[in-house]
Design an enzyme around this catalytic site. Structure first.
Site, PDB file in Angstrom:
ATOM      1  N   HIS A   7       0.961  -1.097  -0.121  1.00  0.00           N
ATOM      2  CA  HIS A   7      -0.140  -0.125   0.012  1.00  0.00           C
ATOM      3  C   HIS A   7       0.749   1.533  -0.177  1.00  0.00           C
ATOM      4  O   HIS A   7       1.995   1.476   0.219  1.00  0.00           O
ATOM      5  CB  HIS A   7      -1.501   0.064   1.305  1.00  0.00           C
ATOM      6  N   HIS A  79       3.803   6.807   3.851  1.00  0.00           N
ATOM      7  CA  HIS A  79       4.841   5.409   3.900  1.00  0.00           C
ATOM      8  C   HIS A  79       3.856   5.028   2.848  1.00  0.00           C
ATOM      9  O   HIS A  79       3.796   5.110   1.833  1.00  0.00           O
ATOM     10  CB  HIS A  79       5.168   5.272   5.296  1.00  0.00           C
ATOM     11  N   GLU A 130       7.508   1.031   4.904  1.00  0.00           N
ATOM     12  CA  GLU A 130       6.814  -0.299   5.830  1.00  0.00           C
ATOM     13  C   GLU A 130       7.599  -1.338   5.131  1.00  0.00           C
ATOM     14  O   GLU A 130       7.480  -1.723   3.605  1.00  0.00           O
ATOM     15  CB  GLU A 130       6.015   0.425   5.896  1.00  0.00           C
TER      16      GLU A 130
END
Ligand code: CO
Length: 135
Positions: A7, A79, A130
């Site tokens: 994502h 992010h 991440e």
């Protein structure tokens, strides 16, 4: 090691307005807002054919994105998240390469109930990264 783009997270000042833009203007499938108190965010998931967008809004005074929105009042990309098969192996490989893992270095349970780690933006061209272990 790195897998698919899981994502892109975007911090937004107005969650309802951002959700409406993705749903009504762009025609995407958009979830209801979900409070994640342990992460200090309310999140809306936008499902795209090849990945997801997560719209993040601060929840509570200690939200990790509160400062980000103060510096970026219109919102901004917060992010990127990439899938990995084995988060401990990924962490050890990244650390061996001199990349900084944020926090205590132990995976936390992320927004999708899977183990995640965050990596220092200065080690990734100014982008908070991440990694997420997908089953
Ligand atoms: Co994320």
């Amino acid at each position: 090691m790195i897998g698919r783009l899981n994502h892109v997270a975007i911090a937004v000042p107005d969650l309802a307005a951002a959700a409406a833009t993705y749903r009504d203007t762009l025609g995407a499938k958009v979830s209801a807002p979900m409070d994640l108190p342990e992460h200090g965010v309310t999140v809306v998931f936008v499902e795209l054919p090849n990945t997801k967008i997560e719209l993040l809004h601060p929840l509570g005074d200690n939200s990790p994105i509160k400062k980000f929105l103060e510096s970026n009042p219109a919102g901004g990309v917060h992010h990127l998240s990439f899938d990995v098969d084995d988060i401990i192996a990924a962490r050890d490989r990244l650390k061996a390469a001199g990349k900084r893992v944020l926090g205590d270095g132990e995976p936390k349970t992320g927004a999708h109930g899977t183990p995640v780690l965050f990596l220092h933006p200065k080690d990734f061209n100014g982008t908070l990264v991440e990694v997420e272990e997908v089953a």
